[in-house]
Design a protein around this motif. Structure first.
Motif, mmCIF file in Angstrom:
data_model
loop_
_atom_site.group_PDB
_atom_site.id
_atom_site.type_symbol
_atom_site.label_atom_id
_atom_site.label_comp_id
_atom_site.label_asym_id
_atom_site.label_seq_id
_atom_site.Cartn_x
_atom_site.Cartn_y
_atom_site.Cartn_z
ATOM 1 N N ASN A 111 42.026 45.462 28.052
ATOM 2 C CA ASN A 111 41.966 44.969 26.678
ATOM 3 C C ASN A 111 43.034 43.930 26.384
ATOM 4 O O ASN A 111 42.846 43.042 25.543
ATOM 5 C CB ASN A 111 42.079 46.133 25.697
ATOM 6 C CG ASN A 111 40.874 47.051 25.723
ATOM 7 O OD1 ASN A 111 39.793 46.653 26.146
ATOM 8 N ND2 ASN A 111 41.042 48.289 25.287
ATOM 9 N N ALA A 112 44.164 44.041 27.078
ATOM 10 C CA ALA A 112 45.241 43.069 26.882
ATOM 11 C C ALA A 112 44.890 41.704 27.458
ATOM 12 O O ALA A 112 45.464 40.691 27.045
ATOM 13 C CB ALA A 112 46.529 43.583 27.509
ATOM 14 N N GLY A 113 43.991 41.675 28.411
ATOM 15 C CA GLY A 113 43.583 40.414 29.009
ATOM 16 C C GLY A 113 44.017 40.200 30.435
ATOM 17 O O GLY A 113 43.799 39.126 31.008
ATOM 18 N N PHE A 114 44.633 41.213 31.051
ATOM 19 C CA PHE A 114 44.972 41.088 32.467
ATOM 20 C C PHE A 114 43.693 41.080 33.309
ATOM 21 O O PHE A 114 42.731 41.782 32.986
ATOM 22 C CB PHE A 114 45.896 42.223 32.900
ATOM 23 C CG PHE A 114 47.272 42.128 32.307
ATOM 24 C CD1 PHE A 114 48.199 41.222 32.813
ATOM 25 C CD2 PHE A 114 47.645 42.933 31.233
ATOM 26 C CE1 PHE A 114 49.475 41.125 32.264
ATOM 27 C CE2 PHE A 114 48.919 42.845 30.679
ATOM 28 C CZ PHE A 114 49.834 41.933 31.197
ATOM 29 N N LYS A 115 43.706 40.312 34.391
ATOM 30 C CA LYS A 115 42.505 40.109 35.199
ATOM 31 C C LYS A 115 42.503 40.931 36.489
ATOM 32 O O LYS A 115 41.455 41.037 37.127
ATOM 33 C CB LYS A 115 42.350 38.624 35.545
ATOM 34 C CG LYS A 115 42.248 37.717 34.334
ATOM 35 C CD LYS A 115 41.049 38.069 33.463
ATOM 36 C CE LYS A 115 40.918 37.095 32.296
ATOM 37 N NZ LYS A 115 39.799 37.485 31.396
ATOM 38 N N HIS A 116 43.610 41.468 36.867
ATOM 39 C CA HIS A 116 43.638 42.301 38.071
ATOM 40 C C HIS A 116 44.771 43.302 37.947
ATOM 41 O O HIS A 116 45.705 43.126 37.149
ATOM 42 C CB HIS A 116 43.756 41.474 39.352
ATOM 43 C CG HIS A 116 45.072 40.786 39.540
ATOM 44 N ND1 HIS A 116 45.366 39.538 39.005
ATOM 45 C CD2 HIS A 116 46.194 41.151 40.216
ATOM 46 C CE1 HIS A 116 46.580 39.171 39.344
ATOM 47 N NE2 HIS A 116 47.117 40.141 40.075
ATOM 48 N N LEU A 375 52.135 36.731 28.882
ATOM 49 C CA LEU A 375 51.470 36.850 30.182
ATOM 50 C C LEU A 375 49.971 36.611 30.096
ATOM 51 O O LEU A 375 49.367 36.066 31.019
ATOM 52 C CB LEU A 375 51.738 38.245 30.762
ATOM 53 C CG LEU A 375 53.200 38.547 31.100
ATOM 54 C CD1 LEU A 375 53.416 40.047 31.268
ATOM 55 C CD2 LEU A 375 53.635 37.802 32.359
ATOM 56 N N THR A 376 49.337 37.034 29.035
ATOM 57 C CA THR A 376 47.869 37.008 28.964
ATOM 58 C C THR A 376 47.298 36.071 27.906
ATOM 59 O O THR A 376 46.094 35.901 27.833
ATOM 60 C CB THR A 376 47.324 38.411 28.664
ATOM 61 O OG1 THR A 376 47.704 38.810 27.335
ATOM 62 C CG2 THR A 376 47.851 39.435 29.652
#
Length: 380
Positions: A111-116, A375-376
């Motif tokens: 949900n935060a937007g991290f991709k991996h 970061l995101t």
């Protein structure tokens, strides 16, 4: 570039907990992520003598090819900025260094937007110390559970061999080499049919290994993985603390293999990002950091291998000397600069979140610090 001297604080505390670890070879079917092996192949065609254990041979197996295979460059592009589930499965026992893993952490990462999500794993306390070096079934099931939390959310997952100091400190021990080989034989078999967004990382920060030793280890581990799956993505890095100069110094384990990703770590300078004894943010500071990314980019182009920096971050305070506190605005600018360079040079990055001094995610309250949007923000 100045040689990185990072990891003298919190990481060394953790490494001091390292115990004699072990590994396994049996490739029993334990509820594989896509259902894989069935029978147990012989451990070796060359039985050990009574005087000395012999190196195990690769088991007879049917190599598969993933139908949904990602190219290395596409994977790195998709990975963008990710996050480490640090101090969890890489602790001696889960819960020793941080709260145990929960599925809602992964949902929060998504949900935060991290991709991996990188899932560091230390195997030693969960693997027999004698042949056939079998991984504890309960622990391997736990690994698979957490991996599936990530994969089910269409995120890329990375698993590795992390704080297994028994190998790094005594590399020439044939038993240790067999234990290490056995880990990857079992893991490769267990996840043989897992989707291609599961990536294997051969070894984390092989401090103490020489370049020739690491070259041998990387080639051997890659052959074990390829014995099961022809096109699973595999990450390799240089020796010591895996700084960029170490990646530049080692061999590509197989220049003909298109499913490889190079890797480096950067907490540079450690005096700021690790132990909070100096400030950061001058133009020279930023140029020094940019030079690291330039070196990674130039290596990537020259070797036709995409690159990831799967550990970067900045401490809030020195774990061993908590009176040393990093300036929060400088921390944020440091992370912002890492992200800027990662995107500029097409390098995926994985923020080191350990649930403690290096964290942005509060696992107990399911809440985020201000670092998360830095970061995101550009990939949400």
């Amino acid at each position: 570039m100045k040689k990185s001297i990072y990891k003298t604080g919190i990481y060394r505390r953790f490494r001091s907990h390292a115990m004699a670890f072990s590994t396994c070879l049996l490739v029993t079917a334990c509820g594989s992520s896509g259902g894989s092996s069935t029978s147990t192949p012989p451990l070796s065609n060359t039985p050990p003598t009574s005087q000395q254990e012999q190196r195990i041979e690769l088991p007879d197996t049917e190599q598969n090819s993933l139908g949904d295979a990602l190219s290395a460059s596409d994977a790195v592009q998709q990975m963008g900025i990710g996050i480490n589930l640090g101090n969890t499965l890489d602790a001696p026992f889960e819960g020793d260094w941080a709260l145990a893993g929960e599925e809602y952490y992964i949902e929060a990462f998504k949900n935060a937007g991290f991709k991996h999500v990188r899932i560091p794993i230390t195997w030693g306390n969960h693997v027999d110390e004698a042949s056939p070096y079998q991984i504890d079934a309960e622990f391997l099931n736990r690994v698979e559970t957490i991996v599936n939390w990530v994969l089910s959310r269409d995120l890329i997952a990375i698993i590795n061999v992390h704080h297994d100091e028994w190998l790094k400190s005594d590399y020439d021990n044939v038993s240790n080499l067999n234990r290490f080989d056995s880990i990857w034989m079992q893991v490769s078999a267990r996840f043989k049919n897992a989707p291609s967004n599961l990536i294997f990382e051969i070894i984390n920060e092989p401090r103490g290994l020489t370049e020739p030793q690491l070259n041998e280890l990387n080639k051997r581990a890659l052959s074990i993985i390829r014995n099961e799956t022809s096109n699973r993505l595999v990450i390799f890095a240089g020796n010591e603390w895996s700084a960029i100069d170490r990646l530049l110094a080692i061999d590509n384990p197989d220049p003909t293999d298109p499913f490889l990703i190079g890797n480096f770590h950067s907490y540079d300078p450690w005096e700021f990002a690790g132990i909070c004894t100096q400030s950061w943010g001058s133009n020279l500071d930023k140029q020094d950091l940019r030079d690291i990314y330039v070196q990674a980019y130039e290596w990537s182009v020259a070797n036709n291998v995409p690159v990831i920096v799967n550990e970067f971050g900045s401490a809030k305070y020195d774990f061993q000397n908590p009176e040393n506190v990093c300036d929060q605005s400088q921390r944020e600018e440091y992370l912002r600069t890492h992200v800027q360079y990662a995107f500029e040079f097409g390098i995926a990055g994985t923020f080191w979140d350990d649930g403690g001094s290096f964290s942005t995610y509060d696992r107990a309250t399911d809440s985020w610090g201000p670092e998360m949007l830095i970061l995101t923000g550009n990939q949400r």
